[in-house]
Write a protein that holds these residues in place. Structure first.
Motif, PDB file in Angstrom:
ATOM      1  N   ASP A  22      64.228  52.288 -85.680  1.00  0.00           N
ATOM      2  CA  ASP A  22      63.857  51.189 -84.789  1.00  0.00           C
ATOM      3  C   ASP A  22      64.284  49.845 -85.365  1.00  0.00           C
ATOM      4  N   ASN A  23      64.185  49.671 -86.671  1.00  0.00           N
ATOM      5  CA  ASN A  23      64.670  48.444 -87.311  1.00  0.00           C
ATOM      6  C   ASN A  23      66.161  48.263 -87.051  1.00  0.00           C
ATOM      7  N   LEU A  24      66.907  49.349 -87.139  1.00  0.00           N
ATOM      8  CA  LEU A  24      68.344  49.269 -86.900  1.00  0.00           C
ATOM      9  C   LEU A  24      68.638  48.936 -85.441  1.00  0.00           C
TER      10      LEU A  24
ATOM     11  N   VAL B 128      62.138  43.200 -93.362  1.00  0.00           N
ATOM     12  CA  VAL B 128      62.195  44.289 -92.384  1.00  0.00           C
ATOM     13  C   VAL B 128      60.871  44.337 -91.636  1.00  0.00           C
ATOM     14  N   PHE B 129      60.824  45.106 -90.552  1.00  0.00           N
ATOM     15  CA  PHE B 129      59.590  45.256 -89.783  1.00  0.00           C
ATOM     16  C   PHE B 129      58.857  46.489 -90.318  1.00  0.00           C
TER      17      PHE B 129
ATOM     18  N   ALA C 223      67.921  46.156 -94.540  1.00  0.00           N
ATOM     19  CA  ALA C 223      68.175  44.793 -94.065  1.00  0.00           C
ATOM     20  C   ALA C 223      69.672  44.545 -93.891  1.00  0.00           C
ATOM     21  N   ILE C 224      70.480  45.037 -94.834  1.00  0.00           N
ATOM     22  CA  ILE C 224      71.933  44.874 -94.723  1.00  0.00           C
ATOM     23  C   ILE C 224      72.469  45.686 -93.553  1.00  0.00           C
ATOM     24  N   ALA C 225      72.001  46.935 -93.447  1.00  0.00           N
ATOM     25  CA  ALA C 225      72.458  47.796 -92.353  1.00  0.00           C
ATOM     26  C   ALA C 225      72.094  47.209 -91.000  1.00  0.00           C
ATOM     27  N   ARG C 226      70.891  46.668 -90.887  1.00  0.00           N
ATOM     28  CA  ARG C 226      70.446  46.063 -89.619  1.00  0.00           C
ATOM     29  C   ARG C 226      71.370  44.910 -89.214  1.00  0.00           C
ATOM     30  N   ALA C 227      71.767  44.092 -90.180  1.00  0.00           N
ATOM     31  CA  ALA C 227      72.669  42.980 -89.882  1.00  0.00           C
ATOM     32  C   ALA C 227      74.042  43.485 -89.455  1.00  0.00           C
TER      33      ALA C 227
ATOM     34  N   GLY D 184      57.964  50.106 -93.923  1.00  0.00           N
ATOM     35  CA  GLY D 184      57.043  49.640 -94.955  1.00  0.00           C
ATOM     36  C   GLY D 184      56.817  50.638 -96.064  1.00  0.00           C
ATOM     37  N   THR D 185      57.209  51.895 -95.859  1.00  0.00           N
ATOM     38  CA  THR D 185      57.030  52.922 -96.893  1.00  0.00           C
ATOM     39  C   THR D 185      58.251  53.045 -97.798  1.00  0.00           C
TER      40      THR D 185
END
Length: 252
Positions: A98-100, A90-91, A146-150, A135-136
């Motif tokens: 924002d990652n999403l 993740v970022f 990570a799964i949700a972003r994909a 990062g927190t």
């Protein structure tokens, strides 16, 4: 079922060192397929070749009937392949939201908005922390992210590379229950896991890889019945939970 992804004689190397030696597989549409094996077997390399971040040295990959062997990673994303990489990636300096948003660059605003709402339904912990920096988050929450972003890109094929790596047993159970749920919703999933018992317990089909070659194939249940310690890494504490999850998902 029809094969969504067809892999024929696929080979891969790093420099002069061969890693994959003629892989043949078929991932059926709407199914959950699992690839298991010990560390160093070549599982992650195969995932990198399928997503296009590392070139194949030979063979062919067909997706939804089209040859994608030479296509870039970006083109593959647009065709409907999304990868959740090993180690989450993740970022950390960007918020959860924002990652999403980054996962939805191939979709319109309305679709991305709906995708984020769905992600928060699937992972309520992310909704609570949507404005927090990625990062927190805990390791388990980062894996959820990570799964949700994909999923925001609404992929036809979801590639999951070692989603349980480094997680506590309780969080491993939560991640695998989510994967099983996605499968019941019709998402085609190709899951790579060292935790073979957990992966095969929820898989429709399974493959076993050793030193860059597939050495066994069958249904998840068949590979569990033919349990061999060379590939069934002992995770007995969590295995019973996934047997329960498999029974529950098969009854839906």
């Amino acid at each position: 079922m029809t094969a969504l992804l067809e892999i024929e004689g696929l080979t891969g190397r790093y420099g002069r060192i061969p890693v994959l030696h003629g892989i043949d597989m078929a991932i059926e549409a709407g199914a959950l397929s699992a690839l298991v094996g010990a560390n160093g077997a070549g599982k992650t390399t195969l995932m990198r070749l399928l997503s296009g971040v590392h070139p194949a040295s030979g063979g062919r990959v067909r997706f939804d009937g089209a040859d994608i062997t030479l296509l870039s990673a970006a083109r593959r994303v647009r065709l409907g392949i999304a990868q959740v990489p090993e180690g989450r990636q993740v970022f950390p300096g960007f918020s959860v939201e924002d990652n999403l948003l980054m996962g939805g660059h191939v979709r319109g605003r309305a679709e991305v908005r709906d995708g984020i709402a769905r992600a928060f339904e699937l992972f309520p912990a992310l909704a609570v922390k949507q404005h927090a920096l990625a990062g927190t988050l805990s390791g388990g929450q980062q894996q959820m992210l990570a799964i949700a972003r994909a999923l925001i890109s609404r992929p036809k094929l979801l590639l999951l590379d070692e989603p349980s790596m480094g997680l506590a047993p309780r969080l491993v159970g939560e991640i695998f229950r989510t994967i099983a749920q996605l499968r019941t919703e019709g998402v085609t999933i190709f899951l790579v896991e060292q935790n073979a018992q957990a992966a095969l317990a929820i898989a429709d089909h399974g493959y076993v890889m050793e030193t860059g070659r597939t050495v066994l194939a069958g249904t998840g249940a068949e590979l569990l019945l033919d349990a061999d310690e060379s590939y069934l890494v002992p995770h007995q504490a969590t295995f019973a939970r996934f047997e329960t999850a498999r029974s529950a998902s098969s009854s839906l």
